[in-house]
Design a protein around this motif. Sequence first.
Motif, PDB file in Angstrom:
ATOM      1  N   ASP A  61      11.062 -16.737  28.293  1.00  0.00           N
ATOM      2  CA  ASP A  61      11.033 -17.309  29.640  1.00  0.00           C
ATOM      3  C   ASP A  61       9.919 -16.664  30.482  1.00  0.00           C
ATOM      4  N   GLY A  62       8.767 -16.412  29.834  1.00  0.00           N
ATOM      5  CA  GLY A  62       7.609 -15.869  30.521  1.00  0.00           C
ATOM      6  C   GLY A  62       7.603 -14.356  30.677  1.00  0.00           C
ATOM      7  N   ARG A  63       8.664 -13.665  30.217  1.00  0.00           N
ATOM      8  CA  ARG A  63       8.736 -12.202  30.316  1.00  0.00           C
ATOM      9  C   ARG A  63       8.363 -11.579  28.975  1.00  0.00           C
ATOM     10  N   ALA A  64       7.587 -10.526  29.003  1.00  0.00           N
ATOM     11  CA  ALA A  64       7.169  -9.840  27.780  1.00  0.00           C
ATOM     12  C   ALA A  64       8.344  -9.134  27.127  1.00  0.00           C
ATOM     13  N   VAL A  65       8.416  -9.256  25.791  1.00  0.00           N
ATOM     14  CA  VAL A  65       9.416  -8.545  24.995  1.00  0.00           C
ATOM     15  C   VAL A  65       8.749  -8.071  23.711  1.00  0.00           C
ATOM     16  N   CYS A  66       9.382  -7.102  23.083  1.00  0.00           N
ATOM     17  CA  CYS A  66       8.928  -6.584  21.797  1.00  0.00           C
ATOM     18  C   CYS A  66      10.043  -6.856  20.793  1.00  0.00           C
ATOM     19  N   VAL A  67       9.664  -7.240  19.585  1.00  0.00           N
ATOM     20  CA  VAL A  67      10.665  -7.503  18.548  1.00  0.00           C
ATOM     21  C   VAL A  67      10.201  -6.848  17.251  1.00  0.00           C
ATOM     22  N   ILE A  68      11.137  -6.186  16.580  1.00  0.00           N
ATOM     23  CA  ILE A  68      10.841  -5.439  15.358  1.00  0.00           C
ATOM     24  C   ILE A  68      11.664  -6.047  14.232  1.00  0.00           C
ATOM     25  N   VAL A  69      10.970  -6.548  13.203  1.00  0.00           N
ATOM     26  CA  VAL A  69      11.641  -7.231  12.099  1.00  0.00           C
ATOM     27  C   VAL A  69      11.036  -6.807  10.761  1.00  0.00           C
ATOM     28  N   PRO A  70      11.794  -6.974   9.664  1.00  0.00           N
ATOM     29  CA  PRO A  70      11.223  -6.691   8.345  1.00  0.00           C
ATOM     30  C   PRO A  70       9.956  -7.515   8.114  1.00  0.00           C
ATOM     31  N   SER A  71       8.987  -6.910   7.428  1.00  0.00           N
ATOM     32  CA  SER A  71       7.684  -7.559   7.265  1.00  0.00           C
ATOM     33  C   SER A  71       7.731  -8.828   6.429  1.00  0.00           C
ATOM     34  N   ASN A  72       8.824  -9.037   5.686  1.00  0.00           N
ATOM     35  CA  ASN A  72       8.937 -10.242   4.880  1.00  0.00           C
ATOM     36  C   ASN A  72       9.752 -11.329   5.591  1.00  0.00           C
ATOM     37  N   CYS A  73      10.000 -11.172   6.880  1.00  0.00           N
ATOM     38  CA  CYS A  73      10.792 -12.142   7.645  1.00  0.00           C
ATOM     39  C   CYS A  73       9.962 -12.786   8.748  1.00  0.00           C
ATOM     40  N   GLU A  74      10.414 -13.950   9.174  1.00  0.00           N
ATOM     41  CA  GLU A  74       9.808 -14.648  10.304  1.00  0.00           C
ATOM     42  C   GLU A  74      10.814 -14.677  11.449  1.00  0.00           C
ATOM     43  N   ALA A 124       0.820  -1.215   0.000  1.00  0.00           N
ATOM     44  CA  ALA A 124       0.000   0.000   0.000  1.00  0.00           C
ATOM     45  C   ALA A 124       0.853   1.265   0.000  1.00  0.00           C
ATOM     46  N   LEU A 125       2.028   1.183   0.629  1.00  0.00           N
ATOM     47  CA  LEU A 125       2.931   2.340   0.688  1.00  0.00           C
ATOM     48  C   LEU A 125       3.862   2.414  -0.515  1.00  0.00           C
ATOM     49  N   GLY A 126       3.876   1.347  -1.342  1.00  0.00           N
ATOM     50  CA  GLY A 126       4.779   1.314  -2.487  1.00  0.00           C
ATOM     51  C   GLY A 126       6.234   1.145  -2.071  1.00  0.00           C
ATOM     52  N   GLU A 127       6.447   0.449  -0.963  1.00  0.00           N
ATOM     53  CA  GLU A 127       7.795   0.235  -0.436  1.00  0.00           C
ATOM     54  C   GLU A 127       8.157  -1.243  -0.475  1.00  0.00           C
ATOM     55  N   THR A 128       9.450  -1.533  -0.402  1.00  0.00           N
ATOM     56  CA  THR A 128       9.886  -2.922  -0.347  1.00  0.00           C
ATOM     57  C   THR A 128       9.623  -3.457   1.062  1.00  0.00           C
ATOM     58  N   PRO A 129       9.238  -4.731   1.169  1.00  0.00           N
ATOM     59  CA  PRO A 129       8.889  -5.291   2.482  1.00  0.00           C
ATOM     60  C   PRO A 129      10.027  -5.252   3.509  1.00  0.00           C
ATOM     61  N   ASP A 130      11.283  -5.215   3.054  1.00  0.00           N
ATOM     62  CA  ASP A 130      12.382  -5.185   4.017  1.00  0.00           C
ATOM     63  C   ASP A 130      12.524  -3.821   4.697  1.00  0.00           C
ATOM     64  N   ARG A 131      11.854  -2.791   4.159  1.00  0.00           N
ATOM     65  CA  ARG A 131      11.890  -1.451   4.770  1.00  0.00           C
ATOM     66  C   ARG A 131      10.656  -1.168   5.617  1.00  0.00           C
ATOM     67  N   VAL A 132       9.641  -2.024   5.528  1.00  0.00           N
ATOM     68  CA  VAL A 132       8.434  -1.869   6.346  1.00  0.00           C
ATOM     69  C   VAL A 132       8.520  -2.924   7.444  1.00  0.00           C
ATOM     70  N   LEU A 133       8.741  -2.459   8.660  1.00  0.00           N
ATOM     71  CA  LEU A 133       8.992  -3.370   9.771  1.00  0.00           C
ATOM     72  C   LEU A 133       7.710  -3.676  10.524  1.00  0.00           C
ATOM     73  N   LYS A 134       7.628  -4.903  11.016  1.00  0.00           N
ATOM     74  CA  LYS A 134       6.464  -5.283  11.823  1.00  0.00           C
ATOM     75  C   LYS A 134       6.890  -5.358  13.284  1.00  0.00           C
ATOM     76  N   THR A 135       5.960  -5.012  14.150  1.00  0.00           N
ATOM     77  CA  THR A 135       6.178  -5.024  15.589  1.00  0.00           C
ATOM     78  C   THR A 135       5.441  -6.230  16.158  1.00  0.00           C
ATOM     79  N   LEU A 136       6.169  -7.102  16.801  1.00  0.00           N
ATOM     80  CA  LEU A 136       5.595  -8.320  17.368  1.00  0.00           C
ATOM     81  C   LEU A 136       5.841  -8.356  18.869  1.00  0.00           C
ATOM     82  N   MET A 137       4.880  -8.879  19.583  1.00  0.00           N
ATOM     83  CA  MET A 137       5.022  -9.041  21.029  1.00  0.00           C
ATOM     84  C   MET A 137       5.215 -10.533  21.309  1.00  0.00           C
TER      85      MET A 137
END
Length: 157
Positions: A56-69, A39-52
């Motif tokens: 070990d039971g503690r909350a963390v946030c991880v930010i990765v390219p949208s085309n990665c797992e 939708a933004l006309g950008e490559t997926p490696d430049r649009v990052l997704k935010t995952l929670m």
Amino acid sequence: MSKTTRATQALAKAGVPFTVHAYDYDPLAEKVGLQAAAALGETPDRVLKTLMAEVDGRAVCVIVPSNCEVSMKKLAAAFGGKSASMMKPADAERLTGYHVGGISPFGQRKTVPTAIETQALAHASVYINGGQRGLQVRLSPMDARDALKAIAAEVVV
């Protein structure tokens, strides 16, 4: 759609330069990050997704390219843990104060340890969710890392 969110307010308060970009969010998209990139006309490696996630039971946030797992093994290791798993959507919403599809690492209700994928730092600018569905902020990945006090780590498969 409001272009002022807790995320944009947190970035402004931290003095981080950014621009706001709205797009047509598709709630039926199989992969929200890839839909945002298209939708933004950008490559997926430049649009990052935010995952929670949880390490070990503690909350963390991880930010990765949208085309990665995310590799759960690498994620756990990045935070000095033994195991990692994705957080349940309802738990992520309660913890962050954002809705799934609109979770931003900025301005979350509760600050948690954050990691950003190392390869994302190679770009001059990236897009990260701006705190609501259909809203992205464009900024330097180094500024994002610094504002979040995030660690840079290789966390993708």
